[in-house]
Design a protein around this motif. Structure first.
Motif, PDB file in Angstrom:
ATOM      1  N   SER A 162      11.171   4.666 -24.022  1.00 52.75           N
ATOM      2  CA  SER A 162      12.145   4.101 -24.961  1.00 52.75           C
ATOM      3  C   SER A 162      11.456   3.343 -26.086  1.00 52.75           C
ATOM      4  CB  SER A 162      13.120   3.175 -24.223  1.00 52.75           C
ATOM      5  OG  SER A 162      13.911   3.908 -23.314  1.00 52.75           O
ATOM      6  N   SER A 172      13.783   3.544 -20.516  1.00 49.10           N
ATOM      7  CA  SER A 172      12.780   4.186 -19.667  1.00 49.10           C
ATOM      8  C   SER A 172      11.416   3.942 -20.280  1.00 49.10           C
ATOM      9  CB  SER A 172      13.064   5.683 -19.522  1.00 49.10           C
ATOM     10  OG  SER A 172      12.834   6.350 -20.752  1.00 49.10           O
ATOM     11  N   ARG A 199      13.283  11.385 -16.066  1.00 52.37           N
ATOM     12  CA  ARG A 199      12.418  10.295 -15.630  1.00 52.37           C
ATOM     13  C   ARG A 199      13.044   9.563 -14.439  1.00 52.37           C
ATOM     14  NH1 ARG A 199       8.542   9.145 -19.333  1.00 52.37           N
ATOM     15  NH2 ARG A 199       8.195   7.143 -18.307  1.00 52.37           N
ATOM     16  N   SER A 200      12.168   8.921 -13.657  1.00 51.77           N
ATOM     17  CA  SER A 200      12.626   8.149 -12.499  1.00 51.77           C
ATOM     18  C   SER A 200      12.532   6.652 -12.728  1.00 51.77           C
ATOM     19  CB  SER A 200      11.788   8.524 -11.255  1.00 51.77           C
ATOM     20  OG  SER A 200      10.414   8.242 -11.478  1.00 51.77           O
ATOM     21  N   ASP A 201      12.116   6.214 -13.917  1.00 54.54           N
ATOM     22  CA  ASP A 201      11.942   4.776 -14.183  1.00 54.54           C
ATOM     23  C   ASP A 201      13.093   4.222 -15.017  1.00 54.54           C
ATOM     24  OD1 ASP A 201      11.349   6.138 -16.482  1.00 54.54           O
ATOM     25  OD2 ASP A 201       9.525   5.021 -16.954  1.00 54.54           O
ATOM     26  N   LEU A 202      14.298   4.737 -14.803  1.00 55.10           N
ATOM     27  CA  LEU A 202      15.458   4.307 -15.584  1.00 55.10           C
ATOM     28  C   LEU A 202      15.852   2.883 -15.200  1.00 55.10           C
ATOM     29  CD1 LEU A 202      17.454   5.531 -17.674  1.00 55.10           C
ATOM     30  CD2 LEU A 202      18.965   6.024 -15.750  1.00 55.10           C
ATOM     31  N   ASP A 211       3.320   9.830 -16.750  1.00 57.04           N
ATOM     32  CA  ASP A 211       4.673  10.357 -16.617  1.00 57.04           C
ATOM     33  C   ASP A 211       4.668  11.679 -15.867  1.00 57.04           C
ATOM     34  OD1 ASP A 211       5.731   8.262 -17.934  1.00 57.04           O
ATOM     35  OD2 ASP A 211       6.001   9.297 -19.856  1.00 57.04           O
ATOM     36  N   SER A 266       9.583  14.697 -17.730  1.00 59.10           N
ATOM     37  CA  SER A 266      10.125  13.770 -18.728  1.00 59.10           C
ATOM     38  C   SER A 266       9.693  14.187 -20.120  1.00 59.10           C
ATOM     39  CB  SER A 266       9.643  12.340 -18.432  1.00 59.10           C
ATOM     40  OG  SER A 266       8.243  12.277 -18.534  1.00 59.10           O
ATOM     41  N   THR A 300      18.658  11.716 -19.020  1.00 61.17           N
ATOM     42  CA  THR A 300      17.679  10.764 -18.491  1.00 61.17           C
ATOM     43  C   THR A 300      16.261  11.136 -18.873  1.00 61.17           C
ATOM     44  OG1 THR A 300      17.423  11.973 -16.424  1.00 61.17           O
ATOM     45  CG2 THR A 300      19.182  10.309 -16.518  1.00 61.17           C
TER      46      THR A 300
END
Length: 900
Positions: free
Chosen positions: A372, A369, A312-315, A274, A278, A309
């Motif tokens: 989660s 994400s 993070r960029s993996d939403l 990560d 994040s 969020t």
């Protein structure tokens, strides 16, 4: 500004007849070196400076001279041997030679001539700077030779330029002698690094240009001015970059100064892969809404990303469908389809299809994400919705219920029944089918009906009719275009022919429908144009003024695409209802077209106080304006490619039996990729149902310079008259936005065309392109090429670029519309600026003035290389100026375009 440093004090020693003289200049006393030996010839008077040391690394210096020269004419008969110039020399040496003076050691640098000579008591001081070099020895002397002038030398300033020490792109560069363009190495500042040695260029003028290899601040440091400062407590920066420090994410511990990461609090964590930004799972999606789509059983869900969020960029998102009642919920089942799918959705939207009528569906959307899975909470957004059947159903069958020799009764069945609270209306269109006429006639009679049946009276016996039926929504929006095409012959013998095509077999007709045939114009608007919610439109800047109001550049929010640039035409306040209908009629026309070379209509806003038309935004504006001033910049091959796009758009309109009437470069728009698109349908009209396919105007204005002779004479328009206009557009493009027929009046244009005058080939126009123009301008319209022929011909030229190399003959007196040897009153041009303005080359006024070209006599003496030396570089501009000078020299060039 460049740094200038004196190399040495310029103390001057003298020999021969140079003398130190007190001189008053502008009220100030100066000591000057003067000489005025003009009575005898062969003067050779020398003045030499002291030894001037050269700084190592300096190979060139600048010498600035301030001097006065007296006009030889003021001496009368004694001026026989008088000169008005003197010479500058240089001698290099490795040591001071003292008073040892030998002329043979000096080499000449330049002859110094004054810009102004002194005639009376007021002294005219001249200043001139010369660059001396290359220099290689430790120092040098400057020498001044007088050969018979009356000259006073006020000052000599010797200097060189440096690029001062500087910090650029977080790298420090040392002071550097500005001798010539040179590359200089530097070093990154403290707390900054780079992968390679920083470099920059120092110009001969002492300016730093083109920095290369940018330094970046270390992790935990950010750029502040010309330094890298540690991140403040509570902030961090994870890597070497020029990013700013970021606030520590939620659920992390406060960081110390210069931190490269923020540690998670107890109960929160991040995976090794990560990013350090994040620290928590995302919150729930927001603003979940739905919209029914055209077709059977389709709707689209939209939502906004979660507020939190976790950096993070993996939403991603997942969607679950359920059918719920008061007691329980059950899954919707495998019948329901999601596009692109129910899970791993990257965009905040999904299309759901195969839904049943009148059932309430509950959709739950969850944001997920990479962390989660470690959270016990599952934040979601939920909506319960049903299909909104304001979208009208399809009509797949038309039935003949009854008939008589002059009437018939029709009925039809929609694919589904609407809800009880919605009453769909139907649009019935019918016309005669004339088998003797090639193609489909486009004039229909239109009926708006509340029921799914109708009786039509007043039909002609033994005549074939074509019927089309659309279902309309409550606001007049049309149903699907896959409708039935029914042809019925009404004959006294009661014989009927019914031809029915299924939606899959039916080929849509290429057909333009004139919105003026609708009794209620609002129905035509809703039939062909999408209504836009005003909240998704944002104005940014006025880019023009149209017939009805201002035109703005703006943005339109489109789900899944973000903000898209658009052009927004507005209706000015205080409009009448007729003005509003005229304003929206253009949108009704545009809404029927879909082609990459026709301007795309996004939609209209009619349910708002200020009506608007929204189209795609074309960055480069009108074609004629874009081309002006780019003569020589765009090659012929690219110009032909632009013409091909315009021709393709016009072929599309012609195939739809549609005449534009106002095709001109000003009505063609250009986007950022130099793609051309036909626009402005304000004057356009549909072809009427007559043998020639012509349209007679109702007295509107005709753009004479672009209009075919038969349209001017008889006010009738065809696709062939559009071809004539396309020929004019070709001329505008190859002439880079020049006005057709120049400054001729409309009356002169019509007279010239009737006398078979045609526009001459523009400068550098390929011969094949000019021949195509002449074909478009044939007097007999049936002999002109069709747009299909034009597109095919241009395609062949683009596949064979060598076919564009042969240039058409060019007559500058006609093609540039030169005013010849005189201004407007018949006399020679009063100034060079007036002449340049007449040939639209005003941008070179200062260049001519700097070169000393101030009279028309000097202009006439210019040669090709002189024009280049003045600073004219573009080939097209050089030719225009050269041809203009040729016309100025030609005594017959003042003849009018008709005489030529």
């Amino acid at each position: 500004s460049p740094h200038k440093a004196h190399l040495a004090a310029v103390n001057v020693s003298w020999c021969s007849t140079w003398e130190i003289v007190q001189t008053v200049v502008n009220g100030t006393l100066f000591y000057t070196y003067s000489v005025c030996s003009i009575e005898t010839t062969e003067q050779d008077n020398w003045l030499r400076t002291t030894f001037i040391q050269r700084r190592p690394g300096t190979s060139r210096v600048s010498v600035e001279l301030s001097f006065v020269v007296r006009d030889c004419n003021t001496f009368g008969g004694a001026s026989v041997a008088c000169k008005e110039t003197f010479n500058l020399f240089i001698s290099e040496a490795d040591a001071d030679v003292g008073t040892n003076f030998r002329k043979g050691q000096f080499r000449k640098v330049a002859t110094i001539a004054p810009d102004e000579v002194t005639q009376g008591r007021v002294l005219k001081v001249n200043t001139e700077t010369k660059t001396v070099g290359p220099l290689s020895k430790k120092g040098f002397y400057l020498g001044f030779q007088d050969v018979g002038a009356c000259v006073a030398l006020l000052s000599v300033r010797v200097y060189y330029k440096t690029c001062p020490s500087t910090v650029q792109s977080l790298a420090v560069f040392p002071e550097t002698v500005a001798d010539a363009l040179r590359e200089v190495e530097g070093a990154c500042i403290e707390n900054a690094v780079s992968q390679a040695t920083p470099r920059i260029y120092c110009t001969a003028e002492g300016k730093w240009v083109v920095p290369m290899v940018q330094c970046q601040c270390l992790a935990g440091y950010e750029a502040t001015g010309d330094s890298c400062q540690a991140c403040k407590p509570g902030y961090f920066k994870p890597s070497v970059s020029n990013d700013l420090c970021q606030v520590c994410p939620d659920n992390t511990k406060p960081s110390a100064s210069g931190a490269s990461e923020c540690l998670c609090e107890e109960g929160f964590f991040r995976a090794p892969s990560d990013p350090p930004t994040s620290a928590s799972p995302p919150s729930a999606p927001r603003d979940l809404t739905s919209m029914t789509l055209p077709g059977e059983g389709k709707l689209q869900l939209f939502w906004s990303p979660p507020l939190v969020t976790g950096g993070r960029s993996d939403l991603m998102y997942s969607v679950v469908c359920k059918l719920c009642d008061e007691a329980s919920c059950i899954p919707c089942g495998e019948k329901i389809r999601f596009e692109p799918g129910p899970t791993n959705l990257q965009d905040p939207t999904v299309v759901v299809s195969d839904l049943d009528s009148h059932l309430n569906y509950t959709f739950t959307v969850e944001a997920q994400s990479g962390v989660s899975q470690f959270s016990a909470e599952r934040p979601t957004a939920t909506i319960t919705t049903a299909l909104d059947y304001t979208d009208p159903p399809k009509v797949t069958e038309i039935h003949l219920a009854d008939r008589s020799p002059t009437s018939l009764s029709l009925s039809w069945t929609p694919t589904r029944r609407p809800p009880a609270h919605i009453n769909h209306r139907y649009e019935l269109m019918y016309r005669r089918k004339d088998d003797s006429t090639e193609g489909d006639v486009t004039t229909y009679k239109v009926l708006i009906l509340d029921k799914s049946f109708v009786q039509i009276d007043g039909l002609l016996p033994a005549t074939t009719y074509t019927f089309r039926v659309h279902a309309l929504g409550p606001e007049g929006n049309p149903g699907s275009y896959s409708l039935m095409h029914v042809c019925i012959s009404v004959i006294y013998t009661a014989y009927f022919l019914i031809m029915t095509f299924s939606p899959d077999q039916h080929k849509p007709l290429k057909m333009y429908i004139d919105p003026h045939t609708y009794e209620d114009p609002n129905i035509a608007i809703h039939k062909f144009v999408t209504e836009i919610d005003p909240s998704v439109i944002g104005k940014q800047k006025v880019i023009g003024v149209g017939e009805f109001g201002e035109v703005f550049r703006g943005v339109m929010k489109i789900p899944g695409r973000g903000e898209v640039p658009v052009a927004i035409k507005t209706l000015k306040p205080g409009y009448s209802e007729k003005q509003r209908q005229d304003f929206l009629s253009e949108a009704t026309i545009m809404g029927q077209f879909s082609h990459p070379n026709i301007i795309h209509l996004e939609g209209v806003i009619t349910k708002f106080k200020h009506a608007m038309i929204v189209t795609e935004y074309m960055e480069n504006g009108a074609l004629d304006t874009h081309l002006k001033g780019r003569d020589g910049e765009i090659p012929p091959y690219q110009l032909v490619g632009m013409l091909r796009g315009i021709a393709a758009g016009m072929k599309y309109l012609s195939d739809m039996n549609y005449v534009h009437r106002d095709l001109a470069a000003r009505n063609v728009l250009v986007n950022g990729n130099l793609e051309c698109k036909v626009s402005d349908f304000g004057l356009s009209r549909v072809l009427e149902d007559d043998a020639e396919g012509t349209y007679t105007t109702r007295g509107g204005k005709i753009p004479i310079r672009w209009t075919a002779p038969e349209a001017i004479a008889y006010r009738k328009f065809t696709s062939a008259s559009d071809v004539w206009s396309f020929g004019i557009v070709m001329w505008e493009v190859m002439a880079f936005g020049e006005r057709p027929y120049w400054d001729m009046s409309n009356h002169e244009v019509m007279k010239a065309i009737n006398e078979n005058f045609r526009l001459p080939a523009p400068m550098d126009c390929p011969s094949t392109i000019y021949q195509l123009m002449l074909q478009c301008w044939l007097h007999e319209r049936l002999k002109r090429p069709r747009f299909l022929d034009i597109v095919n011909f241009l395609d062949k030229l683009l596949k064979s670029p060598e076919s564009l190399k042969t240039i058409a003959d060019f007559d500058p007196r006609v093609s540039i519309r030169l005013p010849s040897t005189s201004g407007g009153d018949g006399t020679m041009f009063r100034s060079v600026a007036e002449w340049l303005e007449s040939i639209k080359m005003s941008q070179y006024k200062e260049s001519f003035a700097r070169a000393g070209i101030t009279t028309m006599e000097q202009v006439l003496a210019l040669r090709h290389e002189d024009i280049r030396n003045i600073g004219v570089r573009l080939p097209g501009h050089m030719k225009r100026i050269a041809y203009s000078i040729l016309g100025l020299k030609d005594e017959t060039s003042s003849l009018s375009v008709f005489a030529v």
